[in-house]
Design a protein around this motif. Structure first.
Motif, PDB file in Angstrom:
ATOM      1  N   SER A 103       0.836  -1.207   0.000  1.00 31.02           N
ATOM      2  CA  SER A 103       0.000   0.000   0.000  1.00 31.02           C
ATOM      3  C   SER A 103       0.867   1.252   0.000  1.00 31.02           C
ATOM      4  O   SER A 103       2.048   1.201   0.352  1.00 31.02           O
ATOM      5  N   GLY A 104       0.229   2.377  -0.340  1.00 35.56           N
ATOM      6  CA  GLY A 104       0.936   3.656  -0.291  1.00 35.56           C
ATOM      7  C   GLY A 104       1.308   4.000   1.147  1.00 35.56           C
ATOM      8  O   GLY A 104       0.548   3.724   2.074  1.00 35.56           O
ATOM      9  N   GLY A 105       2.514   4.544   1.330  1.00 39.18           N
ATOM     10  CA  GLY A 105       2.908   5.016   2.656  1.00 39.18           C
ATOM     11  C   GLY A 105       3.509   3.982   3.586  1.00 39.18           C
ATOM     12  O   GLY A 105       3.788   4.277   4.743  1.00 39.18           O
ATOM     13  N   VAL A 106       3.746   2.746   3.072  1.00 35.98           N
ATOM     14  CA  VAL A 106       4.316   1.721   3.958  1.00 35.98           C
ATOM     15  C   VAL A 106       5.846   1.768   3.996  1.00 35.98           C
ATOM     16  O   VAL A 106       6.477   1.110   4.809  1.00 35.98           O
ATOM     17  N   GLY A 107       6.432   2.555   3.078  1.00 36.48           N
ATOM     18  CA  GLY A 107       7.890   2.709   3.099  1.00 36.48           C
ATOM     19  C   GLY A 107       8.633   1.962   2.005  1.00 36.48           C
ATOM     20  O   GLY A 107       9.821   1.677   2.140  1.00 36.48           O
ATOM     21  N   LYS A 108       7.939   1.633   0.897  1.00 34.67           N
ATOM     22  CA  LYS A 108       8.613   0.929  -0.209  1.00 34.67           C
ATOM     23  C   LYS A 108       9.772   1.758  -0.748  1.00 34.67           C
ATOM     24  O   LYS A 108      10.872   1.262  -0.936  1.00 34.67           O
ATOM     25  N   SER A 109       9.498   3.042  -0.991  1.00 36.07           N
ATOM     26  CA  SER A 109      10.547   3.919  -1.541  1.00 36.07           C
ATOM     27  C   SER A 109      11.646   4.159  -0.524  1.00 36.07           C
ATOM     28  O   SER A 109      12.832   4.143  -0.855  1.00 36.07           O
ATOM     29  N   ALA A 110      11.262   4.353   0.743  1.00 35.44           N
ATOM     30  CA  ALA A 110      12.259   4.592   1.794  1.00 35.44           C
ATOM     31  C   ALA A 110      13.198   3.387   1.906  1.00 35.44           C
ATOM     32  O   ALA A 110      14.418   3.546   2.037  1.00 35.44           O
ATOM     33  N   LEU A 111      12.633   2.190   1.828  1.00 34.16           N
ATOM     34  CA  LEU A 111      13.443   0.975   1.924  1.00 34.16           C
ATOM     35  C   LEU A 111      14.369   0.845   0.710  1.00 34.16           C
ATOM     36  O   LEU A 111      15.550   0.533   0.844  1.00 34.16           O
ATOM     37  N   THR A 112      13.806   1.119  -0.476  1.00 33.07           N
ATOM     38  CA  THR A 112      14.590   1.028  -1.712  1.00 33.07           C
ATOM     39  C   THR A 112      15.738   2.032  -1.698  1.00 33.07           C
ATOM     40  O   THR A 112      16.884   1.692  -2.028  1.00 33.07           O
ATOM     41  N   LEU A 113      15.437   3.278  -1.330  1.00 30.21           N
ATOM     42  CA  LEU A 113      16.464   4.332  -1.335  1.00 30.21           C
ATOM     43  C   LEU A 113      17.528   4.071  -0.266  1.00 30.21           C
ATOM     44  O   LEU A 113      18.707   4.385  -0.469  1.00 30.21           O
ATOM     45  N   GLN A 114      17.129   3.497   0.841  1.00 25.09           N
ATOM     46  CA  GLN A 114      18.092   3.154   1.898  1.00 25.09           C
ATOM     47  C   GLN A 114      19.051   2.067   1.377  1.00 25.09           C
ATOM     48  O   GLN A 114      20.258   2.144   1.592  1.00 25.09           O
ATOM     49  N   PHE A 115      18.512   1.084   0.666  1.00 24.19           N
ATOM     50  CA  PHE A 115      19.345   0.020   0.106  1.00 24.19           C
ATOM     51  C   PHE A 115      20.259   0.554  -0.997  1.00 24.19           C
ATOM     52  O   PHE A 115      21.440   0.210  -1.066  1.00 24.19           O
ATOM     53  N   MET A 116      19.698   1.416  -1.849  1.00 24.26           N
ATOM     54  CA  MET A 116      20.458   1.935  -2.998  1.00 24.26           C
ATOM     55  C   MET A 116      21.550   2.913  -2.584  1.00 24.26           C
ATOM     56  O   MET A 116      22.676   2.840  -3.040  1.00 24.26           O
ATOM     57  N   TYR A 117      21.175   3.871  -1.724  1.00 25.75           N
ATOM     58  CA  TYR A 117      22.067   5.013  -1.471  1.00 25.75           C
ATOM     59  C   TYR A 117      22.447   5.216  -0.008  1.00 25.75           C
ATOM     60  O   TYR A 117      23.067   6.223   0.336  1.00 25.75           O
ATOM     61  N   ASP A 118      22.047   4.296   0.875  1.00 18.70           N
ATOM     62  CA  ASP A 118      22.340   4.447   2.313  1.00 18.70           C
ATOM     63  C   ASP A 118      21.803   5.757   2.875  1.00 18.70           C
ATOM     64  O   ASP A 118      22.495   6.435   3.638  1.00 18.70           O
ATOM     65  N   GLU A 119      20.612   6.118   2.453  1.00 16.52           N
ATOM     66  CA  GLU A 119      20.040   7.338   3.033  1.00 16.52           C
ATOM     67  C   GLU A 119      18.557   7.128   3.330  1.00 16.52           C
ATOM     68  O   GLU A 119      17.883   6.374   2.647  1.00 16.52           O
ATOM     69  N   PHE A 120      18.105   7.801   4.371  1.00 15.53           N
ATOM     70  CA  PHE A 120      16.704   7.676   4.770  1.00 15.53           C
ATOM     71  C   PHE A 120      15.941   8.901   4.306  1.00 15.53           C
ATOM     72  O   PHE A 120      16.257  10.028   4.673  1.00 15.53           O
ATOM     73  N   VAL A 121      14.950   8.663   3.447  1.00 14.82           N
ATOM     74  CA  VAL A 121      14.124   9.758   2.939  1.00 14.82           C
ATOM     75  C   VAL A 121      12.762   9.640   3.614  1.00 14.82           C
ATOM     76  O   VAL A 121      12.015   8.695   3.369  1.00 14.82           O
ATOM     77  N   GLU A 122      12.470  10.597   4.462  1.00 14.35           N
ATOM     78  CA  GLU A 122      11.230  10.516   5.263  1.00 14.35           C
ATOM     79  C   GLU A 122       9.986  10.810   4.439  1.00 14.35           C
ATOM     80  O   GLU A 122       9.037  10.048   4.426  1.00 14.35           O
ATOM     81  N   ASP A 123       9.998  11.937   3.738  1.00 14.29           N
ATOM     82  CA  ASP A 123       8.791  12.338   2.988  1.00 14.29           C
ATOM     83  C   ASP A 123       9.050  12.219   1.499  1.00 14.29           C
ATOM     84  O   ASP A 123       9.508  13.150   0.854  1.00 14.29           O
ATOM     85  N   TYR A 124       8.753  11.049   0.988  1.00 13.43           N
ATOM     86  CA  TYR A 124       8.951  10.799  -0.442  1.00 13.43           C
ATOM     87  C   TYR A 124       7.582  10.534  -1.033  1.00 13.43           C
ATOM     88  O   TYR A 124       6.876   9.639  -0.590  1.00 13.43           O
ATOM     89  N   GLU A 125       7.190  11.343  -2.007  1.00 10.51           N
ATOM     90  CA  GLU A 125       5.845  11.187  -2.587  1.00 10.51           C
ATOM     91  C   GLU A 125       5.952  10.666  -4.012  1.00 10.51           C
ATOM     92  O   GLU A 125       6.020  11.446  -4.956  1.00 10.51           O
ATOM     93  N   PRO A 126       5.994   9.359  -4.188  1.00 12.52           N
ATOM     94  CA  PRO A 126       6.105   8.845  -5.551  1.00 12.52           C
ATOM     95  C   PRO A 126       4.774   8.965  -6.281  1.00 12.52           C
ATOM     96  O   PRO A 126       3.734   8.627  -5.736  1.00 12.52           O
ATOM     97  N   THR A 127       4.818   9.463  -7.503  1.00 13.22           N
ATOM     98  CA  THR A 127       3.586   9.551  -8.289  1.00 13.22           C
ATOM     99  C   THR A 127       3.541   8.446  -9.323  1.00 13.22           C
ATOM    100  O   THR A 127       2.515   8.129  -9.883  1.00 13.22           O
ATOM    101  N   LYS A 128       4.694   7.869  -9.589  1.00 15.87           N
ATOM    102  CA  LYS A 128       4.747   6.785 -10.567  1.00 15.87           C
ATOM    103  C   LYS A 128       5.788   5.760 -10.104  1.00 15.87           C
ATOM    104  O   LYS A 128       6.524   6.014  -9.159  1.00 15.87           O
ATOM    105  N   ALA A 129       5.834   4.632 -10.802  1.00 15.17           N
ATOM    106  CA  ALA A 129       6.825   3.613 -10.443  1.00 15.17           C
ATOM    107  C   ALA A 129       8.223   4.096 -10.817  1.00 15.17           C
ATOM    108  O   ALA A 129       8.411   4.763 -11.830  1.00 15.17           O
ATOM    109  N   ASP A 130       9.191   3.774  -9.996  1.00 15.01           N
ATOM    110  CA  ASP A 130      10.583   4.123 -10.264  1.00 15.01           C
ATOM    111  C   ASP A 130      11.413   2.862 -10.358  1.00 15.01           C
ATOM    112  O   ASP A 130      11.183   1.900  -9.629  1.00 15.01           O
ATOM    113  N   SER A 131      12.393   2.903 -11.258  1.00  7.28           N
ATOM    114  CA  SER A 131      13.248   1.741 -11.440  1.00  7.28           C
ATOM    115  C   SER A 131      14.679   2.077 -11.040  1.00  7.28           C
ATOM    116  O   SER A 131      15.167   3.170 -11.331  1.00  7.28           O
TER     117      SER A 131
END
Length: 201
Positions: free
Chosen positions: A20-48
């Protein structure tokens, strides 16, 4: 000869993030990719995302598709699912609704893949918010047991188990690919042996 060997294509493992939206999919992905925690990330589309990693001594690439939660068109969502070799299905331990939604995601994936042994991890994110927990560990483990999949709790904020879920899923994908190639090779060799018998007759 050595040139061809050097240019051997690298193995790519395709991972799809669902939840679901807001569960932290992007936060988890960005943490794995770049070692950074992004708190407020509003994805409007899928990112690869794509990253080179070393998996048990072998250099491979991980290709992560971070779906945006509310995919408007079922056809687009089905295409995403079709392209995936493994799935991280996320919910937030602070939100019962997101946990219930994992059932729908699982059903959609199984419908598209038509295979209930597809590499799949159930992931309870936001484990750092223990005081706001609504989904118990037992409840989540029970569901994972029913589905015969692993259950892992993560925190994109503290980085707890972030690498673990991606690497565990890649291992499952790799094992599945090896099994598939073994079966294919087995079939071809048995065909050859049958042919040989025919020529003798």
């Amino acid at each position: 000869m050595s040139k061809a060997k050097a240019q051997q294509p690298q193995v790519i493992h395709k991972v799809i993030m669902v939840g679901s939206g807001g569960v932290g999919k992007s936060a988890l992905t960005l943490q794995f990719m770049y070692d950074e925690f992004v708190e407020d990330y509003e994805p409007t589309k899928a990112d690869s995302y794509r990253k080179k990693v070393v998996l048990d001594g072998e250099e491979v690439q991980i290709d992560i598709l971070d779906t945006a939660g509310q995919e408007e068109y079922a056809a687009i969502r089905d295409n995403y699912f079709r392209s995936g070799e493994g799935f991280l299905c996320l919910f937030s331990i602070t939100e019962q609704e997101s946990f219930q939604a994992t059932v729908d995601f699982r059903e959609q994936i199984l419908r598209v893949k038509n295979d209930d042994t597809i590499p799949f991890l159930l992931v309870g994110n936001k484990a750092d918010l223990e005081d706001k927990r609504y989904v118990s560990v037992d409840e989540a483990q029970e569901r994972a047991k029913q589905w015969n999949v692993p259950y892992v709790e993560t925190s994109a904020k503290t980085r707890a188990n972030v690498d673990k879920v991606f690497y565990d899923l890649m291992r499952a994908i790799r094992d599945r690919k090896m099994e598939a190639s073994r079966q294919t090779n087995g079939k071809t060799s048995s065909k050859k042996s049958k042919k040989r018998k025919c020529t003798i007759l």
